[in-house]
Design an enzyme around this catalytic site. Structure first.
Site, short mmCIF file in Angstrom:
data_model
loop_
_atom_site.label_atom_id
_atom_site.label_comp_id
_atom_site.label_asym_id
_atom_site.label_seq_id
_atom_site.Cartn_x
_atom_site.Cartn_y
_atom_site.Cartn_z
N ASP A 83 -31.86 -5.07 -1.07
CA ASP A 83 -30.95 -5.09 -1.19
C ASP A 83 -30.09 -4.91 0.11
O ASP A 83 -30.52 -4.65 0.62
CB ASP A 83 -30.33 -3.04 -1.72
CG ASP A 83 -28.38 -2.97 -2.41
OD1 ASP A 83 -28.18 -4.37 -2.73
OD2 ASP A 83 -28.32 -2.00 -1.83
N HIS A 84 -28.43 -6.39 -0.17
CA HIS A 84 -28.76 -6.46 0.87
C HIS A 84 -29.28 -6.52 2.41
O HIS A 84 -28.89 -6.52 3.49
CB HIS A 84 -27.53 -5.21 1.62
CG HIS A 84 -26.35 -5.06 1.09
ND1 HIS A 84 -24.53 -6.24 0.80
CD2 HIS A 84 -26.10 -3.93 -0.01
CE1 HIS A 84 -25.01 -5.85 -0.54
NE2 HIS A 84 -24.98 -4.64 -0.75
N ASP A 105 -27.98 -11.14 2.36
CA ASP A 105 -26.57 -10.92 1.97
C ASP A 105 -25.57 -12.54 3.26
O ASP A 105 -24.92 -11.22 4.11
CB ASP A 105 -25.83 -9.62 1.54
CG ASP A 105 -24.94 -9.38 2.21
OD1 ASP A 105 -23.49 -10.49 1.79
OD2 ASP A 105 -24.20 -8.48 2.01
N GLU A 142 -25.12 -13.59 -1.96
CA GLU A 142 -23.62 -12.93 -2.01
C GLU A 142 -22.46 -14.40 -1.54
O GLU A 142 -22.25 -14.28 -0.55
CB GLU A 142 -23.12 -11.47 -1.36
CG GLU A 142 -22.53 -10.89 -1.51
CD GLU A 142 -21.96 -10.17 -1.70
OE1 GLU A 142 -22.34 -8.48 -1.54
OE2 GLU A 142 -21.04 -9.09 -0.67
N HIS A 232 -21.73 -5.11 -7.32
CA HIS A 232 -22.24 -4.63 -5.95
C HIS A 232 -20.78 -3.40 -6.69
O HIS A 232 -20.20 -3.49 -7.28
CB HIS A 232 -21.91 -4.51 -4.98
CG HIS A 232 -23.05 -5.44 -4.71
ND1 HIS A 232 -24.18 -5.16 -3.90
CD2 HIS A 232 -24.02 -6.79 -5.31
CE1 HIS A 232 -25.48 -6.17 -3.89
NE2 HIS A 232 -25.43 -7.37 -4.77
N SER A 235 -20.88 2.22 -8.90
CA SER A 235 -20.60 3.30 -9.73
C SER A 235 -19.95 4.08 -10.16
O SER A 235 -18.46 3.35 -9.64
CB SER A 235 -21.28 4.37 -7.76
OG SER A 235 -22.71 4.94 -8.05
N THR A 278 -24.58 5.34 -5.16
CA THR A 278 -23.72 6.43 -5.44
C THR A 278 -23.97 7.29 -6.11
O THR A 278 -23.34 8.43 -6.51
CB THR A 278 -21.63 6.36 -5.06
OG1 THR A 278 -22.31 5.50 -3.61
CG2 THR A 278 -21.62 7.17 -4.78
P1 13P Z 1 -22.34 2.11 -5.27
O1 13P Z 1 -22.22 2.97 -3.85
O2 13P Z 1 -20.88 1.93 -5.78
O3 13P Z 1 -22.66 3.47 -5.52
O4 13P Z 1 -23.00 0.81 -4.93
C1 13P Z 1 -24.00 0.47 -4.39
C2 13P Z 1 -24.68 -1.11 -4.17
O5 13P Z 1 -23.86 -1.98 -4.78
C3 13P Z 1 -25.56 -1.59 -3.37
O6 13P Z 1 -26.20 -2.77 -3.27
O1 G3H Z 2 -26.41 -0.85 -0.23
C1 G3H Z 2 -25.42 0.12 -0.26
C2 G3H Z 2 -26.58 0.89 -1.03
O2 G3H Z 2 -25.47 2.11 -1.52
C3 G3H Z 2 -27.57 1.36 0.12
O3 G3H Z 2 -26.86 2.32 0.99
O4 G3H Z 2 -27.82 1.15 2.67
O5 G3H Z 2 -26.76 4.33 2.95
O6 G3H Z 2 -28.70 3.08 1.83
P1 G3H Z 2 -27.99 2.59 2.20
ZN ZN Z 3 -24.55 -3.19 -2.38
#
Ligand code: 13P
Ligand code: G3H
Ligand code: ZN
Length: 347
Positions: A83-84, A105, A142, A232, A235, A278
């Site tokens: 992720d990211h 990203d 992204e 993204h 939540s 989240t």
């Molecule tokens: P939330 O914080 O809304 O759960 O989003 C998570 C997210 O986009 C992780 O990349």
């Molecule tokens: O990218 C967003 C996700 O909620 C992950 O969060 O970087 O705190 O693990 P984090």
């Molecule tokens: Zn995200």
């Protein structure tokens, strides 16, 4: 079955008109919660780890936990996604550690904070597509910066997010640019900016079209009908969980997330991957708070980690059903990374 490239899950979802939740993980209990929810609902699985998660849990633990999941649930297709990713180097190290999908990203610079320009984004994302596709690994890009259309700021709660005030142009993905971006980079999926942000504090009221631009998704989908779109910051921040957290000693100010029905609307317009972190964090925290507040004499971590895991499983199963991925795991045929690499090489 072995971990599968995310692309095959997205393709199946597009073919059958459903969305896939992508759940963030940091530890064993979260992976267990997702896998049990997937088993119960017969769902394909996307598990994702942020850079923060990778450094918290360490790549070796994470890799072996995911291999354990694949071993324990041989009938469920599972994709493991970065992720990211903030740079090609981060994506490369994810691939070297067994991830079957990566997000580059490039909407932000390598610092994960400064908005980057279009050319930079195209360059780094194309570099990642080259190195990832050669290994059969899927790539999410992204375009546009996540952040609030209410106050123009990104969310740095997670240490990743734009700093400073952003304009509406930066906070909303431009459909024409999206078309150019996908063509220039060859990404498998595109994350779009429509006013959502990470964390619990997305909206100060129930969102309407002014602050949650679902129309923008529909416009992008019209330009790119065959592109898998990603939401993204998706939540829903359930009121019930806010209330439980606050009842048992928490202090969360009132807030609103992305309503599930808006996500379902997005799924009708090409959204195939929906990121949720989240809600699961809140579900686990609410359960842990409840146990510790109600039975302060307890100190065995299993007394609160088990209810926490059950609470996360419940959210995951709900989202899997609401997004439509439930019932599809046994319809998907595994494709190896090698076969996927050969497919990319031919295209
Ligand atoms: P939330 O914080 O809304 O759960 O989003 C998570 C997210 O986009 C992780 O990349
Ligand atoms: O990218 C967003 C996700 O909620 C992950 O969060 O970087 O705190 O693990 P984090
Ligand atoms: Zn995200």
């Amino acid at each position: 079955m072995p971990l599968v490239p995310m692309r095959i899950l997205l393709d199946h979802a597009a073919e059958h008109g459903y969305g896939l939740a992508a759940f963030n993980v940091n530890n064993m209990e979260q992976i267990q919660a997702i896998m049990e929810a997937a088993k119960e609902t017969n769902s394909p699985v996307i598990v994702q780890a942020s850079r923060g998660a990778r450094s918290y849990s360490q790549d070796n633990y994470l890799r072996h936990l995911m291999l354990a999941a694949a071993e324990l649930y041989p009938n469920l297709p599972i994709a493991m996604h970065q992720d990211h990713g903030n740079s090609p180097k981060t994506c490369q190290s994810a691939i070297d550690n067994g991830f079957t999908s990566v997000m580059m990203d490039g909407s932000l610079a390598e610092d994960g904070k400064s908005p980057a320009d279009f050319d930079y984004n195209v360059r780094v994302t194309s570099d990642v597509v080259k190195l990832a596709h050669a290994r059969g690994v899927s790539v999410e890009g992204e375009l546009g910066c996540l952040g609030s259309l209410e106050h123009g700021e990104g969310e740095q709660e997670d240490g990743h997010g734009a700093v400073g005030k952003l304009t509406h142009d930066q906070l909303l993905t431009d459909p024409n640019e999206a078309e150019q971006f996908v063509k220039a980079t060859g990404v498998d999926a595109l994350a779009v900016a429509i006013g959502t942000s990470h964390g619990a504090y997305k909206f100060t009221r129930k969102p309407d079209g002014e602050v949650l631009a679902m129309k923008r998704i529909e416009e992008i989908h019209r330009k790119l009908p065959n592109c898998h779109l990603v939401m993204h910051g998706s939540s829903s921040v359930p009121q019930e969980l806010q209330d439980i957290i606050n009842k048992y000693g928490g202090k969360m100010p009132q807030t609103w997330g992305v309503p599930v029905e808006e996500i379902q609307r997005g799924i009708k317009s090409g959204v195939r991957k929906i990121n949720v972190d989240t809600d699961n964090r809140m579900a686990m925290t609410a359960a842990i708070r409840q146990v510790l507040w109600s039975t302060p004499e307890k100190f065995d971590l299993r007394d609160y980690m088990k209810p926490a895991r059950d609470a996360m499983k419940k959210i995951c199963a709900e989202r899997m059903t609401q997004f439509g991925q439930a019932g599809n795991a046994d319809k998907i045929k595994a494709v190896s990374l090698e076969a996927m690499a050969a497919r990319y090489a031919k295209a």
